[in-house]
Scaffold this motif. Structure first.
Motif, PDB file in Angstrom:
ATOM      1  N   VAL A 173      -9.787  -9.279 -40.040  1.00  0.00           N
ATOM      2  CA  VAL A 173      -9.301  -9.474 -38.677  1.00  0.00           C
ATOM      3  C   VAL A 173      -9.652  -8.213 -37.906  1.00  0.00           C
ATOM      4  CG1 VAL A 173      -7.236  -9.689 -37.238  1.00  0.00           C
ATOM      5  CG2 VAL A 173      -7.423 -11.006 -39.355  1.00  0.00           C
ATOM      6  N   GLU A 174     -10.239  -8.403 -36.732  1.00  0.00           N
ATOM      7  CA  GLU A 174     -10.538  -7.268 -35.863  1.00  0.00           C
ATOM      8  C   GLU A 174      -9.950  -7.556 -34.489  1.00  0.00           C
ATOM      9  OE1 GLU A 174     -14.250  -4.691 -33.975  1.00  0.00           O
ATOM     10  OE2 GLU A 174     -14.676  -6.541 -35.043  1.00  0.00           O
ATOM     11  N   LEU A 175      -9.245  -6.582 -33.952  1.00  0.00           N
ATOM     12  CA  LEU A 175      -8.694  -6.675 -32.610  1.00  0.00           C
ATOM     13  C   LEU A 175      -9.283  -5.532 -31.800  1.00  0.00           C
ATOM     14  CD1 LEU A 175      -6.754  -8.056 -30.643  1.00  0.00           C
ATOM     15  CD2 LEU A 175      -4.957  -6.520 -31.465  1.00  0.00           C
ATOM     16  N   ILE A 176      -9.951  -5.879 -30.703  1.00  0.00           N
ATOM     17  CA  ILE A 176     -10.581  -4.876 -29.847  1.00  0.00           C
ATOM     18  C   ILE A 176      -9.828  -4.849 -28.521  1.00  0.00           C
ATOM     19  CG2 ILE A 176     -12.707  -4.133 -28.708  1.00  0.00           C
ATOM     20  CD1 ILE A 176     -14.208  -5.927 -30.783  1.00  0.00           C
ATOM     21  N   GLN A 177      -9.325  -3.668 -28.178  1.00  0.00           N
ATOM     22  CA  GLN A 177      -8.616  -3.453 -26.917  1.00  0.00           C
ATOM     23  C   GLN A 177      -8.951  -2.071 -26.395  1.00  0.00           C
ATOM     24  OE1 GLN A 177      -4.484  -4.384 -28.350  1.00  0.00           O
ATOM     25  NE2 GLN A 177      -4.343  -5.163 -26.271  1.00  0.00           N
ATOM     26  N   ASN A 178      -9.186  -1.976 -25.108  1.00  0.00           N
ATOM     27  CA  ASN A 178      -9.453  -0.681 -24.468  1.00  0.00           C
ATOM     28  C   ASN A 178     -10.546   0.100 -25.188  1.00  0.00           C
ATOM     29  OD1 ASN A 178      -7.290  -1.212 -22.669  1.00  0.00           O
ATOM     30  ND2 ASN A 178      -5.847  -0.406 -24.169  1.00  0.00           N
ATOM     31  N   GLY A 179     -11.569  -0.599 -25.662  1.00  0.00           N
ATOM     32  CA  GLY A 179     -12.687   0.053 -26.330  1.00  0.00           C
ATOM     33  C   GLY A 179     -12.402   0.511 -27.751  1.00  0.00           C
ATOM     34  N   LYS A 180     -11.231   0.198 -28.286  1.00  0.00           N
ATOM     35  CA  LYS A 180     -10.871   0.601 -29.647  1.00  0.00           C
ATOM     36  C   LYS A 180     -10.760  -0.626 -30.536  1.00  0.00           C
ATOM     37  CE  LYS A 180      -8.244   4.610 -28.117  1.00  0.00           C
ATOM     38  NZ  LYS A 180      -6.923   5.234 -28.055  1.00  0.00           N
ATOM     39  N   SER A 181     -11.285  -0.502 -31.753  1.00  0.00           N
ATOM     40  CA  SER A 181     -11.224  -1.596 -32.723  1.00  0.00           C
ATOM     41  C   SER A 181     -10.226  -1.276 -33.820  1.00  0.00           C
ATOM     42  CB  SER A 181     -12.589  -1.818 -33.380  1.00  0.00           C
ATOM     43  OG  SER A 181     -13.502  -2.353 -32.463  1.00  0.00           O
ATOM     44  N   LYS A 182      -9.473  -2.282 -34.204  1.00  0.00           N
ATOM     45  CA  LYS A 182      -8.577  -2.180 -35.357  1.00  0.00           C
ATOM     46  C   LYS A 182      -8.992  -3.267 -36.335  1.00  0.00           C
ATOM     47  CE  LYS A 182      -5.061  -1.524 -38.101  1.00  0.00           C
ATOM     48  NZ  LYS A 182      -4.944  -0.403 -38.980  1.00  0.00           N
ATOM     49  N   PHE A 183      -9.377  -2.861 -37.545  1.00  0.00           N
ATOM     50  CA  PHE A 183      -9.766  -3.791 -38.598  1.00  0.00           C
ATOM     51  C   PHE A 183      -8.650  -3.902 -39.623  1.00  0.00           C
ATOM     52  CE2 PHE A 183     -13.893  -2.461 -37.030  1.00  0.00           C
ATOM     53  CZ  PHE A 183     -14.645  -3.617 -37.096  1.00  0.00           C
ATOM     54  N   VAL A 184      -8.415  -5.116 -40.086  1.00  0.00           N
ATOM     55  CA  VAL A 184      -7.520  -5.362 -41.215  1.00  0.00           C
ATOM     56  C   VAL A 184      -8.305  -6.230 -42.186  1.00  0.00           C
ATOM     57  CG1 VAL A 184      -5.355  -6.382 -42.001  1.00  0.00           C
ATOM     58  CG2 VAL A 184      -5.455  -5.250 -39.766  1.00  0.00           C
ATOM     59  N   LYS A 242      -3.793  -7.413 -23.045  1.00  0.00           N
ATOM     60  CA  LYS A 242      -4.671  -7.463 -21.883  1.00  0.00           C
ATOM     61  C   LYS A 242      -6.100  -7.289 -22.368  1.00  0.00           C
ATOM     62  CE  LYS A 242      -1.618  -7.183 -18.423  1.00  0.00           C
ATOM     63  NZ  LYS A 242      -1.103  -8.390 -17.976  1.00  0.00           N
ATOM     64  N   ASP A 243      -7.002  -8.094 -21.845  1.00  0.00           N
ATOM     65  CA  ASP A 243      -8.435  -7.956 -22.118  1.00  0.00           C
ATOM     66  C   ASP A 243      -8.733  -7.571 -23.564  1.00  0.00           C
ATOM     67  OD1 ASP A 243      -9.056  -8.652 -19.529  1.00  0.00           O
ATOM     68  OD2 ASP A 243      -8.997  -6.582 -18.827  1.00  0.00           O
ATOM     69  N   PHE A 244      -8.494  -8.489 -24.457  1.00  0.00           N
ATOM     70  CA  PHE A 244      -8.729  -8.238 -25.871  1.00  0.00           C
ATOM     71  C   PHE A 244      -9.817  -9.167 -26.388  1.00  0.00           C
ATOM     72  CE2 PHE A 244      -5.771 -11.719 -25.714  1.00  0.00           C
ATOM     73  CZ  PHE A 244      -6.191 -12.563 -26.730  1.00  0.00           C
ATOM     74  N   THR A 245     -10.425  -8.750 -27.475  1.00  0.00           N
ATOM     75  CA  THR A 245     -11.329  -9.606 -28.236  1.00  0.00           C
ATOM     76  C   THR A 245     -10.752  -9.688 -29.638  1.00  0.00           C
ATOM     77  OG1 THR A 245     -13.248  -8.935 -26.941  1.00  0.00           O
ATOM     78  CG2 THR A 245     -13.686  -9.914 -29.100  1.00  0.00           C
ATOM     79  N   TYR A 246     -10.637 -10.900 -30.135  1.00  0.00           N
ATOM     80  CA  TYR A 246     -10.081 -11.151 -31.465  1.00  0.00           C
ATOM     81  C   TYR A 246     -11.189 -11.743 -32.320  1.00  0.00           C
ATOM     82  CZ  TYR A 246      -7.519 -13.967 -34.974  1.00  0.00           C
ATOM     83  OH  TYR A 246      -7.073 -14.562 -36.130  1.00  0.00           O
ATOM     84  N   LYS A 247     -11.434 -11.117 -33.471  1.00  0.00           N
ATOM     85  CA  LYS A 247     -12.437 -11.619 -34.409  1.00  0.00           C
ATOM     86  C   LYS A 247     -11.768 -11.863 -35.753  1.00  0.00           C
ATOM     87  CE  LYS A 247     -16.292  -9.037 -32.388  1.00  0.00           C
ATOM     88  NZ  LYS A 247     -17.380  -8.079 -32.695  1.00  0.00           N
ATOM     89  N   TYR A 248     -12.218 -12.920 -36.404  1.00  0.00           N
ATOM     90  CA  TYR A 248     -11.657 -13.310 -37.699  1.00  0.00           C
ATOM     91  C   TYR A 248     -12.807 -13.809 -38.561  1.00  0.00           C
ATOM     92  CZ  TYR A 248      -9.484 -16.528 -41.052  1.00  0.00           C
ATOM     93  OH  TYR A 248      -9.117 -17.202 -42.189  1.00  0.00           O
ATOM     94  N   SER A 249     -12.811 -13.411 -39.821  1.00  0.00           N
ATOM     95  CA  SER A 249     -13.785 -13.982 -40.752  1.00  0.00           C
ATOM     96  C   SER A 249     -13.127 -14.194 -42.104  1.00  0.00           C
ATOM     97  CB  SER A 249     -15.026 -13.098 -40.892  1.00  0.00           C
ATOM     98  OG  SER A 249     -14.729 -11.917 -41.587  1.00  0.00           O
TER      99      SER A 249
END
Length: 158
Positions: A116-127, A25-32
């Motif tokens: 890879v960054e996944l942002i959900q509920n104001g929290k970011s997870k970086f891999v 739900k309501d996520f932002t996905y970033k990739y570089s």
């Protein structure tokens, strides 16, 4: 007896409703993807299905004495957005380690690094992954990276 049947029916609807809400739900996905000093490609997918792509070719820009980043914005189709959502959900990014392939202390000046960054509920997870990492990733995560790269390539050509 009618109250019992009504209670059972409501319980079943509640269970079915809870199961259908297990996705993202309501996520932002970033990739570089970057080779330091040579090139960098970035992709960002927003919750409203909009995306941005940026490509920088630092090596040739230095050689030519100019900077020519390529930037593209757009909106994913419903099918494309659902495919990204499915792959992100199945890849379990939130349960992955923060980094892969950096523990060997090798000279990695020209390594390709994926973030890879996944942002959900104001929290970011970086891999963060060094391309030289000797690591087996889940099929879903590998498909996510492949799908993202194919999407970037197809949309930068337009």
């Amino acid at each position: 007896m009618k109250k019992y049947k009504l209670f059972v029916a409501l319980f079943i609807l509640l269970v079915i409703g809870c199961r259908s809400n297990t996705g993202l739900k309501d996520f932002t996905y970033k990739y570089s993807m970057e080779s330091a000093g040579n090139f960098k490609v970035e992709f960002q997918l927003n919750p409203d299905s909009t995306y941005t792509i940026a490509q920088n070719n630092y090596f040739f820009d230095r050689f030519e004495g100019t900077s020519r980043p390529v930037e593209k914005e757009g909106v994913l189709s419903q099918q494309e957005f659902e495919k990204f959502s499915e792959l992100i959900n199945e890849s379990n990014v939130n349960n992955m380690n923060d980094a892969y392939g950096f523990e060997e202390n090798k000279n990695s000046d020209n390594s390709i690094v994926y973030v890879v960054e996944l942002i959900q509920n104001g929290k970011s997870k970086f891999v963060t992954i060094n391309a030289g990492a000797h690591q087996d990733f889940s099929k879903a995560f590998t498909e996510l990276i492949e799908y993202t790269n194919n999407y970037i390539n197809a949309n930068l050509k337009q």
